[in-house]
Design a protein around this motif. Structure first.
Motif, PDB file in Angstrom:
ATOM      1  N   UNK A   7       0.838  -1.192   0.000  1.00 30.76           N
ATOM      2  CA  UNK A   7       0.000   0.000   0.000  1.00 30.76           C
ATOM      3  C   UNK A   7       0.875   1.245   0.000  1.00 30.76           C
ATOM      4  N   UNK A   8       0.530   2.209  -0.836  1.00 30.09           N
ATOM      5  CA  UNK A   8       1.314   3.438  -0.962  1.00 30.09           C
ATOM      6  C   UNK A   8       0.608   4.662  -0.408  1.00 30.09           C
ATOM      7  N   UNK A   9      -0.581   4.479   0.137  1.00 34.75           N
ATOM      8  CA  UNK A   9      -1.317   5.595   0.716  1.00 34.75           C
ATOM      9  C   UNK A   9      -2.252   5.068   1.797  1.00 34.75           C
ATOM     10  N   UNK A  10      -2.702   5.961   2.667  1.00 37.12           N
ATOM     11  CA  UNK A  10      -3.466   5.567   3.854  1.00 37.12           C
ATOM     12  C   UNK A  10      -4.784   4.886   3.495  1.00 37.12           C
ATOM     13  N   UNK A  11      -5.516   5.420   2.523  1.00 34.91           N
ATOM     14  CA  UNK A  11      -6.800   4.841   2.132  1.00 34.91           C
ATOM     15  C   UNK A  11      -6.578   3.973   0.900  1.00 34.91           C
ATOM     16  N   UNK A  12      -6.369   2.688   1.133  1.00 37.44           N
ATOM     17  CA  UNK A  12      -6.135   1.728   0.053  1.00 37.44           C
ATOM     18  C   UNK A  12      -7.082   0.552   0.247  1.00 37.44           C
ATOM     19  N   UNK A  13      -7.748   0.166  -0.819  1.00 45.23           N
ATOM     20  CA  UNK A  13      -8.668  -0.964  -0.749  1.00 45.23           C
ATOM     21  C   UNK A  13      -8.387  -1.926  -1.891  1.00 45.23           C
ATOM     22  N   UNK A  33       3.748   0.385   3.052  1.00 44.96           N
ATOM     23  CA  UNK A  33       5.056   0.976   2.743  1.00 44.96           C
ATOM     24  C   UNK A  33       5.062   2.474   3.004  1.00 44.96           C
ATOM     25  N   UNK A  34       3.945   3.123   2.761  1.00 47.34           N
ATOM     26  CA  UNK A  34       3.867   4.575   2.976  1.00 47.34           C
ATOM     27  C   UNK A  34       4.067   4.945   4.439  1.00 47.34           C
ATOM     28  N   UNK A  35       3.799   3.997   5.341  1.00 52.31           N
ATOM     29  CA  UNK A  35       3.945   4.240   6.778  1.00 52.31           C
ATOM     30  C   UNK A  35       5.280   3.726   7.309  1.00 52.31           C
ATOM     31  N   UNK A  60      11.109  10.282  -4.805  1.00 55.83           N
ATOM     32  CA  UNK A  60      12.007   9.583  -3.895  1.00 55.83           C
ATOM     33  C   UNK A  60      12.343  10.397  -2.650  1.00 55.83           C
ATOM     34  N   UNK A  61      12.343  11.715  -2.776  1.00 51.67           N
ATOM     35  CA  UNK A  61      12.711  12.548  -1.633  1.00 51.67           C
ATOM     36  C   UNK A  61      11.700  12.408  -0.497  1.00 51.67           C
ATOM     37  N   UNK A  62      10.414  12.438  -0.840  1.00 54.76           N
ATOM     38  CA  UNK A  62       9.372  12.309   0.173  1.00 54.76           C
ATOM     39  C   UNK A  62       9.069  10.854   0.507  1.00 54.76           C
ATOM     40  N   UNK A  63       9.356   9.952  -0.425  1.00 57.07           N
ATOM     41  CA  UNK A  63       9.034   8.527  -0.247  1.00 57.07           C
ATOM     42  C   UNK A  63      10.275   7.708  -0.615  1.00 57.07           C
ATOM     43  N   UNK A  64      11.252   7.664   0.266  1.00 57.60           N
ATOM     44  CA  UNK A  64      12.549   7.069  -0.089  1.00 57.60           C
ATOM     45  C   UNK A  64      12.524   5.570  -0.351  1.00 57.60           C
ATOM     46  N   UNK A  65      11.408   4.901  -0.073  1.00 54.43           N
ATOM     47  CA  UNK A  65      11.325   3.467  -0.352  1.00 54.43           C
ATOM     48  C   UNK A  65      11.048   3.172  -1.817  1.00 54.43           C
ATOM     49  N   UNK A  66      10.692   4.179  -2.616  1.00 58.14           N
ATOM     50  CA  UNK A  66      10.269   3.925  -3.997  1.00 58.14           C
ATOM     51  C   UNK A  66      11.324   3.227  -4.849  1.00 58.14           C
TER      52      UNK A  66
END
Length: 234
Positions: A7-13, A33-35, A60-66
């Motif tokens: 999941x890459x965002x809080x609201x994922x279904x 992953x976003x968390x 990548x700067x805000x989400x370094x796991x990408x």
């Protein structure tokens, strides 16, 4: 079969994908992953699903796991294990195999018509659909096809709507997982975002849902079941 969902965002279904996996008796592990949760172990999973998010595939700067996620998707794909990337997930898959991410180049929202290409008509997953079908769209970005990718579906807003790499690494720009229940939940969580994206759509939603939403649900579950059949349990 063991399937990891990222999941890459809080609201994922998981929507239609979750339904198809449950029908197949899959053992599913979900990674937020976003968390900051660690990505799944390649060796313990038979397939990998990567869903969408509000970030772009190069953020990548805000989400370094990408970058690590892109490398993991490629590792699954190169090994012949089934991979499914939806929306942002498709953009990350394209990145993983050398495609260019085109940020803000293809805005699209709502239930839209999509057409199969000749390659799509012969593909193990897309062949289960009619030549034209409906699915839900919510994206701004698109991508160039990686070298060697099979171009499976397209429309006027974003030419690269679906592609396959190798045996079973699939990228879908459209949200075929988003059945009507998922869409209604998105409306509850993101009304301001939707109104900015497509002014007036919320007020007109009830006109589209019984027709376009119904057809999209049918196509989405058909795609999900066909992709799940590509998973090879270890």
């Amino acid at each position: 079969m063991r399937v990891a969902i990222v999941e890459n965002t809080r609201v994922t279904e998981a929507g239609q994908v979750g339904i198809a996996l449950a029908e197949a008796g899959a053992e599913v592990v979900t990674i937020r992953a976003h968390a900051g949760e660690p990505l799944p172990d390649f060796h313990t999973q038979d397939a990998l699903v990567v869903f969408g998010g509000e970030q772009n595939a190069r953020d990548d700067e805000k989400h370094p796991y990408l970058p690590e996620l892109a490398a993991l998707m490629r590792r699954f794909g190169d090994s012949g294990k089934a991979v499914l990337g939806i929306c942002l997930g498709s953009q990350i898959l394209a990145r993983a195999y050398g495609g260019d991410n085109l940020i803000g180049a293809a805005p699209e929202f709502g239930w839209r018509s999509i057409g199969r290409t000749e390659a799509g008509k012969a593909d193990p997953v897309l062949s289960v659909l009619p030549d034209r079908f409906l699915s839900f769209q919510w994206h701004d970005d698109t991508f160039t096809l990686p070298e060697g990718a099979a171009h499976l579906a397209e429309n006027d807003a974003a030419r690269h709507q679906a592609f396959r790499l190798g045996r079973a690494a699939y990228g879908f720009q459209f949200h075929f997982e988003a059945n009507r229940e998922v869409v209604r939940n998105w409306m509850t969580h993101f009304p301001e975002v939707i109104e900015r994206k497509e002014p007036g759509w919320l007020a007109r939603h009830s006109e589209f849902e019984p027709t376009d939403g119904h057809l999209s649900d049918e196509a989405g579950l058909t795609i999900a079941r066909a992709w799940v059949r590509q998973i090879r349990p270890s």
